[in-house]
Write a protein that holds these residues in place. Structure first.
Motif, PDB file in Angstrom:
ATOM      1  N   VAL A  25      35.566  53.516  35.132  1.00 30.15           N
ATOM      2  CA  VAL A  25      36.661  52.549  35.225  1.00 30.15           C
ATOM      3  C   VAL A  25      36.628  51.599  34.034  1.00 30.15           C
ATOM      4  CG1 VAL A  25      37.394  50.483  36.470  1.00 30.15           C
ATOM      5  CG2 VAL A  25      37.044  52.596  37.720  1.00 30.15           C
ATOM      6  N   LEU A  26      35.428  51.173  33.659  1.00 24.51           N
ATOM      7  CA  LEU A  26      35.321  50.162  32.613  1.00 24.51           C
ATOM      8  C   LEU A  26      35.318  50.756  31.209  1.00 24.51           C
ATOM      9  CD1 LEU A  26      32.784  47.682  34.191  1.00 24.51           C
ATOM     10  CD2 LEU A  26      35.239  47.484  34.009  1.00 24.51           C
ATOM     11  N   GLY A  27      35.268  52.075  31.087  1.00 22.79           N
ATOM     12  CA  GLY A  27      35.448  52.709  29.779  1.00 22.79           C
ATOM     13  C   GLY A  27      34.497  52.205  28.732  1.00 22.79           C
ATOM     14  N   HIS A  28      33.221  52.579  28.828  1.00 24.44           N
ATOM     15  CA  HIS A  28      32.195  52.013  27.949  1.00 24.44           C
ATOM     16  C   HIS A  28      32.412  52.336  26.481  1.00 24.44           C
ATOM     17  CE1 HIS A  28      29.392  50.256  30.758  1.00 24.44           C
ATOM     18  NE2 HIS A  28      29.647  51.252  31.581  1.00 24.44           N
ATOM     19  N   GLU A  29      33.212  53.358  26.149  1.00 31.18           N
ATOM     20  CA  GLU A  29      33.235  53.818  24.764  1.00 31.18           C
ATOM     21  C   GLU A  29      34.321  53.180  23.918  1.00 31.18           C
ATOM     22  OE1 GLU A  29      33.352  58.003  24.568  1.00 31.18           O
ATOM     23  OE2 GLU A  29      31.647  58.296  25.889  1.00 31.18           O
ATOM     24  N   VAL A  67      42.117  47.942  37.485  1.00 35.35           N
ATOM     25  CA  VAL A  67      40.826  47.292  37.253  1.00 35.35           C
ATOM     26  C   VAL A  67      40.757  46.766  35.827  1.00 35.35           C
ATOM     27  CG1 VAL A  67      38.337  47.647  37.091  1.00 35.35           C
ATOM     28  CG2 VAL A  67      39.594  48.601  39.011  1.00 35.35           C
ATOM     29  N   ARG A  68      41.223  47.577  34.864  1.00 37.43           N
ATOM     30  CA  ARG A  68      41.183  47.157  33.460  1.00 37.43           C
ATOM     31  C   ARG A  68      42.010  45.899  33.233  1.00 37.43           C
ATOM     32  NH1 ARG A  68      41.864  52.925  32.371  1.00 37.43           N
ATOM     33  NH2 ARG A  68      39.867  53.808  31.759  1.00 37.43           N
ATOM     34  N   ARG A  69      43.139  45.798  33.939  1.00 42.81           N
ATOM     35  CA  ARG A  69      43.988  44.624  33.758  1.00 42.81           C
ATOM     36  C   ARG A  69      43.350  43.365  34.306  1.00 42.81           C
ATOM     37  NH1 ARG A  69      48.325  48.292  34.894  1.00 42.81           N
ATOM     38  NH2 ARG A  69      48.425  47.642  37.077  1.00 42.81           N
ATOM     39  N   ARG A  70      42.283  43.521  35.063  1.00 42.03           N
ATOM     40  CA  ARG A  70      41.580  42.370  35.620  1.00 42.03           C
ATOM     41  C   ARG A  70      40.477  41.869  34.681  1.00 42.03           C
ATOM     42  NH1 ARG A  70      41.653  41.682  41.408  1.00 42.03           N
ATOM     43  NH2 ARG A  70      43.480  42.744  42.228  1.00 42.03           N
ATOM     44  N   ILE A  71      40.374  42.445  33.506  1.00 46.25           N
ATOM     45  CA  ILE A  71      39.254  42.157  32.619  1.00 46.25           C
ATOM     46  C   ILE A  71      39.701  41.379  31.389  1.00 46.25           C
ATOM     47  CG2 ILE A  71      37.481  43.203  31.151  1.00 46.25           C
ATOM     48  CD1 ILE A  71      37.518  45.596  33.096  1.00 46.25           C
ATOM     49  N   ASP A  72      38.991  40.293  31.100  1.00 48.59           N
ATOM     50  CA  ASP A  72      39.122  39.580  29.829  1.00 48.59           C
ATOM     51  C   ASP A  72      37.829  39.836  29.060  1.00 48.59           C
ATOM     52  OD1 ASP A  72      41.412  38.469  30.961  1.00 48.59           O
ATOM     53  OD2 ASP A  72      40.289  36.743  31.715  1.00 48.59           O
ATOM     54  N   GLN A  94      35.564  39.697  34.653  1.00 53.26           N
ATOM     55  CA  GLN A  94      36.399  40.581  35.461  1.00 53.26           C
ATOM     56  C   GLN A  94      36.815  39.876  36.747  1.00 53.26           C
ATOM     57  OE1 GLN A  94      35.442  44.799  35.911  1.00 53.26           O
ATOM     58  NE2 GLN A  94      35.707  44.609  38.118  1.00 53.26           N
ATOM     59  N   ARG A  95      38.121  39.847  36.996  1.00 53.91           N
ATOM     60  CA  ARG A  95      38.646  39.214  38.202  1.00 53.91           C
ATOM     61  C   ARG A  95      38.215  40.003  39.429  1.00 53.91           C
ATOM     62  NH1 ARG A  95      44.168  39.203  40.631  1.00 53.91           N
ATOM     63  NH2 ARG A  95      44.860  40.556  38.960  1.00 53.91           N
ATOM     64  N   GLY A  96      37.854  39.293  40.494  1.00 50.52           N
ATOM     65  CA  GLY A  96      37.420  39.937  41.718  1.00 50.52           C
ATOM     66  C   GLY A  96      38.550  40.646  42.444  1.00 50.52           C
ATOM     67  N   TYR A  97      38.169  41.525  43.333  1.00 55.33           N
ATOM     68  CA  TYR A  97      39.150  42.270  44.138  1.00 55.33           C
ATOM     69  C   TYR A  97      39.018  41.843  45.597  1.00 55.33           C
ATOM     70  CZ  TYR A  97      41.303  46.071  46.756  1.00 55.33           C
ATOM     71  OH  TYR A  97      42.072  46.794  47.624  1.00 55.33           O
ATOM     72  N   TYR A  98      40.065  41.242  46.135  1.00 51.60           N
ATOM     73  CA  TYR A  98      40.123  40.809  47.522  1.00 51.60           C
ATOM     74  C   TYR A  98      41.288  41.535  48.193  1.00 51.60           C
ATOM     75  CZ  TYR A  98      37.030  37.068  46.007  1.00 51.60           C
ATOM     76  OH  TYR A  98      35.973  36.353  45.495  1.00 51.60           O
ATOM     77  N   PRO A  99      41.036  42.529  49.054  1.00 52.43           N
ATOM     78  CA  PRO A  99      42.118  43.321  49.664  1.00 52.43           C
ATOM     79  C   PRO A  99      43.150  42.469  50.391  1.00 52.43           C
ATOM     80  CG  PRO A  99      39.986  44.325  50.097  1.00 52.43           C
ATOM     81  CD  PRO A  99      39.703  42.997  49.483  1.00 52.43           C
ATOM     82  N   ASP A 100      42.718  41.343  50.984  1.00 52.95           N
ATOM     83  CA  ASP A 100      43.649  40.491  51.725  1.00 52.95           C
ATOM     84  C   ASP A 100      44.347  39.462  50.838  1.00 52.95           C
ATOM     85  OD1 ASP A 100      42.971  41.798  54.066  1.00 52.95           O
ATOM     86  OD2 ASP A 100      41.296  40.447  54.468  1.00 52.95           O
TER      87      ASP A 100
END
Length: 526
Positions: A25-29, A67-72, A94-100
Motif C-alpha cells: 500500500v505504501l509503495g516503498h520504491e 491510503v496513499r491520499r492519507r499520507i503527507d 499518515q492520517r488514521g482510518y476510523y470506519p465510523d
C-alpha cells in the motif's frame, strides 16, 4: 506521472491477487506514491484541507489509492548541517482510518526547520499528536506558535547574557539557558492556547516531542507520550544478516502516563482518580499494580491502560498525564510542564527518531530503530516504520491511529561527551540525577486484539463458512515454486522485518519461502 512497469509481487498460494498489506500500500520504491508537502506555516491551511478529504462508500475497507491520499511525506534527499554533523532527514504523517468517521482529520502535526532562526547548524524538529474533538486545531496551534515562542525566550536569554559579557559576537546558550527557554515556551504556548477563543481546548489538546539543536547540544522536550529515540551503534554486536550495523535504541524521553508511579502520585494530589476503563465500569477490581511491566520492552497483553478521571465525573479519561490544552484536565494535574534532557551526541549515535504514539502503540523503541537501520534513505525508513505500524494496527484493531515520524541519519556525528541536566523536574531518577531515561519509563506496546476486532473476525469467518481441519493433509510439494536466490532473500527480509512474524522459527520461514507464488502486476493496478 507514475511509470508503468512489470514487477513481481508475492501472494499466498492459490490467490490471484497479492495481499493488500501496508507494505505494498505504501509503495516503498517510489516517491511518486507520496504527496510532497512543504510544512511551512503558509501551507498549513492546504494541509489541513487535504486531511479532511471525504471518502465515498461508508465504512468499507480503504483502497490502496485512498491510503496513499492519507499520507503527507517529505521528498527524498533532504540534507542539513546540524551541530557540525551532516544529517539526512525525512518526515511522514499518515492520517488514521476510523470506519465510523472516515472524514476525521489527521490530528498529528509536525514541524521541521533545518536552519532554525536562520542560524547555520541550529535546527528545530517536533511532532505533535492532537486528541479530542478539536485535537487537529490544537496540534496545528502548537506547531505554529511553539517555535516562535522558543525563539523569543532564547533571544531574551541571549540579550541578558550579552549585557554581562564582553563578547561582541553571537551568544551561544548553554544547556541550562536552552532548557529554560524551552520550558517557558511550552508553558506560554499552553497559556496562549487556553486564552485563544478560536480553539476549544476544554477537552482537546496535543502532546509534543521536540528536538532543539544548538551550540553542539541536543535538547529534547517532552509533554505527553510521543517519543524521541536515538539509535546508537553497538560495536559489541555482530552486523545484521544483510550487512547492516547493529544499533541499540536509547530513549531520550519518558512517557508521561499513569504507568509511572511518580506521575500517578502527582495527579492524585491534584484530585485525579486513576482507573482503567474496565475498572471504571466495574468489570475489574480497583488496583494500582501498573508497575510490573518493563515498559517500552514488555508486551502489554491487556491493552486497557490506566487513565486520568475527574473526581466529579467520568471525564476526561486521558491516558497521559501531561499535554498542551486540555483545560478541564489541567485542574487535576494534566499540565504542560515539560521533561527535558540535554546531551551531546556520541560518535556512535547515527539515527534519531521523533514519533507520535501511533508508532509506539505496537512497536518497541528497539523495533523502530531496527527497522530504520535497514535503510540507507531516511524516507524509506519512515515508510517502513509507518507501514509496520499501520499493519499492526489493522491486525489488532478495526481502526488505525494517526501515525507520524521524523527520521534523521547522522553521517558525521559530533563529539563523545555526555551532558545532562540536574534539575528535579527533568527526566532523571531520584537516585541518579545524571542519566538519560531508560526503556522502563515508556508505556508498553500492545499485543491484544480488541473485543470489536475479535467479533469482526468471528463474524467474517461465519459469513464465509471457514472451517479449520487440523488433520487435513497439505501436499507442500504440489504448491511449492522454484525461486531465484534474490527472490528468496527478498521474502526472508520481509518476514524478518515484520513484527507479525517475529516469533516464527527458521523452518517456518523456509516453508513460507517455498509456497509463496509470484503475481505479475503493473504499478498502480493494486
Amino acid at each position: 506521472q507514475k511509470k508503468s512497469r512489470q514487477q513481481s509481487v508475492f501472494a499466498p498460494p492459490g490467490s490471484s491477487q497479492p495481499l493488500a498489506s501496508a507494505k505494498n500500500v505504501l509503495g516503498h520504491e517510489s516517491n511518486s506514491d507520496y504527496e510532497s508537502i512543504d510544512n511551512s506555516d503558509s501551507e498549513d491551511e492546504n494541509l489541513y484541507n487535504n486531511r479532511t478529504v471525504a471518502r465515498q462508500g461508508g465504512n468499507k475497507p480503504l483502497t490502496n489509492a485512498e491510503v496513499r491520499r492519507r499520507i503527507d511525506a517529505s521528498p527524498s534527499g533532504l540534507t542539513a548541517q546540524i551541530n557540525g554533523a551532516s544529517v539526512r532527514y525525512a518526515y511522514l504523517s499518515q492520517r488514521g482510518y476510523y470506519p465510523d468517521d472516515v472524514n476525521k482529520a489527521n490530528q498529528d502535526a509536525y514541524c521541521v526547520d533545518p536552519k532554525y532562526n536562520g542560524v547555520a547548524g541550529d535546527s528545530f524538529m517536533a511532532v505533535f499528536d492532537g486528541h479530542g474533538k478539536f485535537g487537529d486545531g490544537c496540534s496545528l496551534y502548537a506547531k505554529r506558535h511553539l517555535p516562535i515562542l522558543i525563539t523569543k525566550f532564547m533571544k531574551q536569554s541571549r540579550n541578558k547574557s550579552n549585557k554581562t559579557s564582553r563578547n561582541k559576537g553571537p551568544m551561544k546558550l548553554d544547556r541550562n539557558q536552552m532548557e529554560a527557554a524551552c520550558h517557558k515556551a511550552l508553558v506560554e504556548c499552553n497559556r496562549k492556547m487556553h486564552a485563544d477563543h478560536s480553539i476549544d481546548d476544554s477537552l482537546s489538546g496535543t502532546t509534543c516531542i521536540a528536538a532543539l539543536f544548538h551550540n553542539n547540544l541536543l535538547t529534547v522536550c517532552n509533554v505527553g507520550d510521543s517519543r524521541a529515540v536515538v539509535g546508537r551503534r553497538d560495536k559489541r554486536s555482530r552486523p545484521g544478516e544483510y550487512g547492516a550495523d547493529s544499533y541499540k535504541a536509547i530513549p531520550l524521553s519518558r512517557d508521561q502516563t499513569p504507568f509511572r508511579k511518580d506521575e500517578r502520585e502527582r495527579v492524585k494530589k491534584c484530585g485525579a482518580r486513576i482507573m482503567s476503563l474496565d475498572q471504571l465500569e466495574g468489570l475489574e477490581p480497583i488496583h494500582e499494580n501498573w508497575g510490573d511491566l518493563v515498559l517500552g520492552e514488555t508486551i502489554d497483553e491487556e491493552g486497557d491502560p490506566p487513565r486520568i478521571w475527574s473526581p466529579s465525573g467520568d471525564y476526561p479519561g486521558t491516558a497521559f498525564t501531561r499535554s498542551l490544552g486540555d483545560v478541564i484536565a489541567d485542574d487535576i494535574g494534566v499540565f504542560a510542564e515539560p521533561e527535558m534532557v540535554t546531551l551531546e551526541l556520541t560518535a556512535e549515535d547515527r539515527i534519531i527518531v521523533l514519533a507520535s504514539d501511533g508508532v509506539f502503540e505496537f512497536l518497541t523503541n528497539q523495533s523502530v530503530i531496527d527497522i530504520c537501520a535497514k535503510y540507507d534513505n531516511p524516507i524509506e525508513a519512515c515508510r517502513a516504520v509507518v507501514a509496520e505500524s499501520y499493519e499492526l494496527w489493522l491486525e489488532y484493531e478495526l481502526r488505525t491511529d494517526d501515525i507520524s515520524i521524523i527520521c534523521m541519519f547522522l553521517d558525521v556525528p559530533g563529539q563523545v561527551t555526555a551532558v545532562s541536566s540536574g534539575k528535579a523536574s527533568r527526566p532523571r531518577t531520584a537516585n541518579n540525577p545524571n542519566i538519560v531515561p531508560s526503556d522502563s519509563d515508556s508505556k508498553p506496546p500492545r499485543r491484544r486484539v480488541t473485543d470489536e476486532k475479535a467479533k469482526a473476525v468471528e463474524a467474517m469467518a461465519k459469513a464465509t463458512k471457514i472451517e479449520f481441519n487440523n488433520e487435513a493433509h497439505v501436499d507442500i510439494e504440489s504448491i511449492a515454486t522454484e525461486k531465484k536466490t534474490s527472490e528468496t532473500q527478498l521474502i526472508r527480509k520481509a518476514l524478518k522485518s515484520s513484527a507479525v512474524f517475529s516469533d516464527i522459527i527458521e523452518k517456518q520461514i523456509d516453508l513460507i519461502c517455498r509456497v509463496m507464488q509470484p503475481i505479475y502486476v503493473k504499478r498502480g493496478d493494486w
